[in-house]
Scaffold this motif. Structure first.
Motif: not given
Length: 349
Positions: A323-324, A300-307
């Motif tokens: 993430x895992x 949820x807190x990582x930076x992806x290509x969209x929110x």
């Protein structure tokens, strides 16, 4: 083979072409299916997504190269994902071509074809629960399992290969020198294919590389968990990817022919960029893990290509898997540790 005029086909010289085969409703746009001329007939590296539009594009591209699906001698699959392996069954049905794949990915294909739908749902619910997924995300999976619905996923009936790709060995392609290199990470059996022949434009370096999804010019492949539900081995796919990426960087190839985007040179520079990207991401995750987080909370807190709020349901499963995979790498490096259970959380050390 004839001179190509189709804009969806690129002639790379030395008996190599690429054909843009579309991926429906996907931002990647297309898979680059490569055609390699051999003394026994045309051989494909990957085949593209199983869709009528994609099949038509492949057939049209082959015709532009002076051949057709029914003339294909063999199919070499870089990895089992449906945008690479999807049309393999149709090509084999049309031509009688053999299909070759690394055993680790062939095992995934066999497991996917033979496993009952309820087993897939059970596995996903178990994994997402352990990752800290909320009840509203688990609900649709549990309801589908309890209703006995089969998951509508691409690749559930992918073609079974009939030849193994043995890492380090030359493939049996008359008149060509194509060597398989095992590059796990994106999938457990991903392979790159080193065409050990002089570059047709005499670019400096040692041959050309069909890199599949392992090495791409402007994006990085998804690195998530690839586990057998019946095997309790704790895998480290990001570590596998980094190790095999470094190995590819040392090959010194003249040109890379990837399965997406476009051909490019200077593979070592691109390898360094991707290694730096993952190291930066691991550093960012360590900052987030100043307090214990589940893999779901981390995603949820990582930076992806969209929110996160705009990421679709299925893509959230992929994001949590990635993430895992990253946090497992941190644990293996001694930079993070697991704390507690039900669900497990991780924190920096």
């Amino acid at each position: 083979m004839t001179q190509v005029t189709d804009p969806q086909v690129t002639e790379h010289g030395g008996g190599v072409w690429s054909i843009k085969v579309p991926i429906p409703d996907n931002p990647l746009g297309f898979t680059l299916v490569h055609l390699l001329d051999t003394d026994a007939g045309p051989v494909l590296v990957d085949t593209g997504w199983d869709d009528p539009t994609s099949w038509d594009a492949l057939a049209t591209g082959l015709a532009a190269c002076g051949t057709s699906p029914d003339a294909v001698h063999g199919v070499v699959i870089t990895h089992h994902h449906p945008d690479h392996h999807g049309l393999s069954a149709k090509v084999r049905e049309a031509s009688g071509a053999w299909i070759a794949m690394h055993e680790a990915d062939a095992s995934v294909v066999r497991r996917t074809r033979s496993g009952p739908p309820a087993r897939w749902f059970d596995y996903m619910v178990e994994k997402l629960t352990a990752a800290g997924a909320p009840a509203d995300h688990l609900g649709p999976l549990i309801a589908a399992r309890d209703a006995g619905r089969a998951p509508r996923l691409p690749g559930m009936a992918a073609a079974l290969p009939d030849r193994d790709i043995t890492p380090g060995e030359l493939l049996e392609l008359p008149g060509r020198r194509l060597r398989a290199i095992w590059t796990p990470g994106h999938t457990p059996g991903h392979v790159c294919l080193h065409l050990e022949e002089e570059h047709p434009a005499r670019l400096p370096g040692h041959g050309r590389l069909f890199s599949g999804d392992h090495l791409l010019p402007g994006i990085t492949p998804h690195i998530g968990l690839y586990e057998d539900p019946d095997d309790e081995t704790v895998t480290d796919p990001l570590g596998d990817y980094i190790d095999s990426l470094e190995r590819i960087g040392r090959l010194g190839v003249a040109e890379v022919l990837p399965a997406h985007q476009y051909a490019f040179t200077d593979a070592p520079a691109r390898v360094r960029e991707i290694l730096a990207h993952h190291e930066e991401r691991l550093t960012d995750l360590l900052a987030l893990l100043a307090e214990p987080l589940t893999p779901w909370q981390l995603a949820e807190q990582m930076e992806w290509n969209r929110p996160w709020a705009e990421i679709r349901y299925g893509s959230r499963n992929i994001a949590v898997s990635e993430a895992e995979a990253h946090v497992r790498r941190l644990v293996k490096l001694g930079r993070a540790e697991a704390v507690g259970n039900d669900p497990v959380r991780y924190r920096a050390v």
